[in-house]
Scaffold this motif. Sequence first.
Motif, PDB file in Angstrom:
ATOM      1  N   TYR A 264       1.021  -1.216  -0.054  1.00  0.00           N
ATOM      2  CA  TYR A 264       0.058  -0.027  -0.014  1.00  0.00           C
ATOM      3  C   TYR A 264       0.699   1.166  -0.075  1.00  0.00           C
ATOM      4  N   THR A 265       0.585   2.146  -0.801  1.00  0.00           N
ATOM      5  CA  THR A 265       1.333   3.502  -0.941  1.00  0.00           C
ATOM      6  C   THR A 265       0.487   4.628  -1.329  1.00  0.00           C
ATOM      7  N   VAL A 266       0.478   5.699  -0.389  1.00  0.00           N
ATOM      8  CA  VAL A 266      -0.360   6.964  -0.703  1.00  0.00           C
ATOM      9  C   VAL A 266       0.556   7.960  -1.054  1.00  0.00           C
ATOM     10  N   VAL A 267       0.387   8.893  -1.944  1.00  0.00           N
ATOM     11  CA  VAL A 267       1.302  10.015  -2.057  1.00  0.00           C
ATOM     12  C   VAL A 267       0.472  11.080  -2.307  1.00  0.00           C
TER      13      VAL A 267
ATOM     14  N   GLU B  91      -3.606   9.916   5.688  1.00  0.00           N
ATOM     15  CA  GLU B  91      -2.435  10.769   6.458  1.00  0.00           C
ATOM     16  C   GLU B  91      -1.851   9.841   7.513  1.00  0.00           C
ATOM     17  N   ALA B  92      -1.872   8.625   7.712  1.00  0.00           N
ATOM     18  CA  ALA B  92      -1.436   7.822   8.859  1.00  0.00           C
ATOM     19  C   ALA B  92       0.055   8.141   8.653  1.00  0.00           C
ATOM     20  N   ALA B  93       0.781   8.201   9.654  1.00  0.00           N
ATOM     21  CA  ALA B  93       2.100   8.133   9.998  1.00  0.00           C
ATOM     22  C   ALA B  93       2.496   6.725  10.417  1.00  0.00           C
ATOM     23  N   THR B  94       1.744   5.879  11.000  1.00  0.00           N
ATOM     24  CA  THR B  94       2.137   4.456  11.104  1.00  0.00           C
ATOM     25  C   THR B  94       1.803   3.543  10.025  1.00  0.00           C
ATOM     26  N   CYS B  95       1.642   2.352  10.209  1.00  0.00           N
ATOM     27  CA  CYS B  95       1.749   1.310   9.168  1.00  0.00           C
ATOM     28  C   CYS B  95       0.250   1.296   8.644  1.00  0.00           C
ATOM     29  N   ARG B  96       0.245   1.448   7.281  1.00  0.00           N
ATOM     30  CA  ARG B  96      -1.103   1.592   6.621  1.00  0.00           C
ATOM     31  C   ARG B  96      -1.800   0.263   6.773  1.00  0.00           C
TER      32      ARG B  96
ATOM     33  N   ASP C 282       4.282   1.856   2.549  1.00  0.00           N
ATOM     34  CA  ASP C 282       5.247   2.930   2.199  1.00  0.00           C
ATOM     35  C   ASP C 282       5.584   3.503   3.526  1.00  0.00           C
ATOM     36  N   THR C 283       4.603   3.714   4.585  1.00  0.00           N
ATOM     37  CA  THR C 283       5.145   4.150   5.811  1.00  0.00           C
ATOM     38  C   THR C 283       5.948   3.373   6.790  1.00  0.00           C
ATOM     39  N   CYS C 284       5.764   1.963   6.417  1.00  0.00           N
ATOM     40  CA  CYS C 284       6.683   0.801   7.056  1.00  0.00           C
ATOM     41  C   CYS C 284       8.278   1.157   6.461  1.00  0.00           C
ATOM     42  N   LEU C 285       8.299   1.214   4.966  1.00  0.00           N
ATOM     43  CA  LEU C 285       9.476   1.093   4.322  1.00  0.00           C
ATOM     44  C   LEU C 285      10.170   2.358   4.507  1.00  0.00           C
ATOM     45  N   VAL C 286       9.609   3.570   4.457  1.00  0.00           N
ATOM     46  CA  VAL C 286      10.296   4.994   4.669  1.00  0.00           C
ATOM     47  C   VAL C 286       9.162   5.564   5.518  1.00  0.00           C
ATOM     48  N   PRO C 287       9.564   5.461   6.897  1.00  0.00           N
ATOM     49  CA  PRO C 287       8.653   6.020   7.847  1.00  0.00           C
ATOM     50  C   PRO C 287       8.881   7.696   7.869  1.00  0.00           C
ATOM     51  N   PRO C 288       7.534   8.162   8.081  1.00  0.00           N
ATOM     52  CA  PRO C 288       7.407   9.757   7.655  1.00  0.00           C
ATOM     53  C   PRO C 288       8.056  10.519   8.786  1.00  0.00           C
ATOM     54  N   VAL C 289       8.613  11.638   8.338  1.00  0.00           N
ATOM     55  CA  VAL C 289       9.082  12.468   9.509  1.00  0.00           C
ATOM     56  C   VAL C 289       8.057  13.166  10.175  1.00  0.00           C
ATOM     57  N   LEU C 290       8.028  13.203  11.317  1.00  0.00           N
ATOM     58  CA  LEU C 290       6.989  14.009  12.098  1.00  0.00           C
ATOM     59  C   LEU C 290       7.512  15.352  12.602  1.00  0.00           C
TER      60      LEU C 290
ATOM     61  N   LEU D  11      -2.591  22.304  22.904  1.00  0.00           N
ATOM     62  CA  LEU D  11      -2.484  21.059  22.576  1.00  0.00           C
ATOM     63  C   LEU D  11      -1.297  21.265  21.283  1.00  0.00           C
ATOM     64  N   ARG D  12      -0.252  20.290  21.448  1.00  0.00           N
ATOM     65  CA  ARG D  12       0.761  20.361  20.318  1.00  0.00           C
ATOM     66  C   ARG D  12       0.294  19.283  19.319  1.00  0.00           C
ATOM     67  N   LEU D  13       0.538  19.856  18.125  1.00  0.00           N
ATOM     68  CA  LEU D  13       0.007  19.320  17.071  1.00  0.00           C
ATOM     69  C   LEU D  13       1.078  18.693  16.228  1.00  0.00           C
ATOM     70  N   ASP D  14       1.262  17.395  16.049  1.00  0.00           N
ATOM     71  CA  ASP D  14       2.549  16.755  15.224  1.00  0.00           C
ATOM     72  C   ASP D  14       1.962  16.338  13.720  1.00  0.00           C
ATOM     73  N   LEU D  15       2.865  17.088  12.715  1.00  0.00           N
ATOM     74  CA  LEU D  15       2.507  16.831  11.304  1.00  0.00           C
ATOM     75  C   LEU D  15       3.475  16.096  10.608  1.00  0.00           C
ATOM     76  N   ARG D  16       2.800  15.475   9.500  1.00  0.00           N
ATOM     77  CA  ARG D  16       3.891  14.786   8.600  1.00  0.00           C
ATOM     78  C   ARG D  16       4.476  15.822   7.610  1.00  0.00           C
ATOM     79  N   ARG D  17       5.974  15.361   7.477  1.00  0.00           N
ATOM     80  CA  ARG D  17       6.554  16.245   6.540  1.00  0.00           C
ATOM     81  C   ARG D  17       6.672  15.465   5.320  1.00  0.00           C
ATOM     82  N   ALA D  18       6.524  16.372   4.129  1.00  0.00           N
ATOM     83  CA  ALA D  18       6.301  15.603   2.688  1.00  0.00           C
ATOM     84  C   ALA D  18       7.926  14.933   2.421  1.00  0.00           C
TER      85      ALA D  18
END
Length: 578
Positions: A206-209, A374-379, A398-406, A503-510
């Motif tokens: 599974y990959t989402v871009v 928008e998941a930052a963990t395993c899809r 994709d999120t397991c193979l190249v973990p997104p940077v938060l 509230l702190r908000l963590d976002l995914r970096r492209a």
Amino acid sequence: LRVLNEVFGYDRFRGAQAEIIEQVMTGGDALVLMPTGGGKSLCYQVPAIVTPGLGVVVSPLIALMQDQVDALRLLGVRAAFLNSSLDAQAAGEVIRSMTTGDLDLLYVAPERLVSGGFLAQLDRIHAGHGIALFAIDEAHCVSQWGHDFRPEYLGLSVLAERFPDVPRLALTATADQITRAEIRDRLALGAAPEFISSFDRPNIRYTVVEKLTARDQLMGFLAGDSPETSLIGTSGIVYCSSRKKVDQTAAWLAGQGITALAYHAGLDASARRATQDRFQREEGVVVVATIAFGMGIDKPDVRFVAHLDLPKSIEAYYQETGRAGRDGDPAHAWMAYGLADVVLQRSWIDSSDAPPEIRRVESAKLDALLGYCEAATCRRVVLLDYFGERTEPCGNCDTCLVPPVLWDGTVEAQKFLSGVIRTGQRFGAGHVIDLLVGRSTERMTALEHDQLPTFGVGADLDQQAWRGVARQLVAQGLLTVDSSAYGALRVTPAAQPVLRGELRLDLRRATPRPAGRAAGGRRRRGAGVQTAHADLAGADAGLFEGLRTERKSIADEQGVPAYVVFHDATLREIATRR
């Protein structure tokens, strides 16, 4: 077991198949959830062959009926279908065969089954040589909460009333809890047991871009990182949201040298059928389609399913991606999505004529899909959790193979939310981003928004990064899209803790992601996906290709798709063992 072995060639049942068949053969009903390629059809084919009487299979799709009947006849099973594709003479022959007891299995469309004349014929058969079972395939079509509701399925409750002693199976690959409850209610299944197999399809990556230039991104995905991982020349499906986009994308892919065919409801029936036939019988054909294509397509060697637009729900996404890799070999589910997709989906829901409660459910389903995207963990963990199944991170998404940077995006979120508020919550993301980066457009100047305190406060991020912030704020429910105001963004009550700094908000970096590395991961099955013999040595690979050529000759002679003769996996084993 004898029928399973001698007719279908298997030496043992898989998963819950044996329990389901025992339930049916002892006269019980059942609700069966089994993923695409998991062996649902055997659950009614085996008992229909073993049990005296006619097995009636309700299916909404002509293509599925014909494919299954062709395959069963090659195995020596007495099977037929009855639908609008038959002329009067052919339909009459089928009816004679079913009334004289010369059929084990009959596939029929729901609207024909519930017609008065057909029910009367079933009454006579029931009183004579008997009805072995009713199998209602694609049972989620009965649910208004499901992703593929079909009104003609509602009449199937008549089976419980008219034939209370005949076992009924409702089968589907995709249904959440609310959909399962409606299937049970509308088909009068009462306390019939549920048989739920794992929803996991470990061979699918599974990959989402983020959607930028969708067609170029699609081509990059198909080309892969190297010739060994290229998907060009394999069979696949590309889903688009509109007929116009389907036609344009198919033409564009054809211009890139790919055998691409368009499929949507705007084409006449003969053109759609020709496309289905080519996809089934030829190798390397890519179908570009709306959601009108795919359900019931029994093609095992689809190597990828790509979405150029956001599906309607996780159920729809799971159903559509499940058409890839049914043979168990590595396959891909790839999707490009952006904020415009969310605006469009919200607009469809808000402008729908459906009752408010259905629109609320559809909105919640869209929110769940956005959470997946928008998941930052395993899809796979997120996907299976939606269906109530727990699993470990898969190593094959994709999120397991190249973990997104938060990153801590709290301040940036505050800036964006403030920009929405200061412009009156009347504009879409594009205008708010122009405000934040300090673009003095003609519109910005005319509205005097270049005089606002937020003008230019986000110049440290580029427009793509701000689009990511906007998309994630919508996905997390801090912003909503007002479709009645041309996609204007509005701040929700959930955003207040972020605005107040509570509230702190963590976002995914492209993050750039490799487009086409081979599927496999945690339960890796092969090193490549571009060729069916990637794991064979030279001499074996040559024999494999020779066997494929012979298979095609046999298939052409019989008038069936090649995989009906043998799957690639079987040919590989023959080539290896010789």
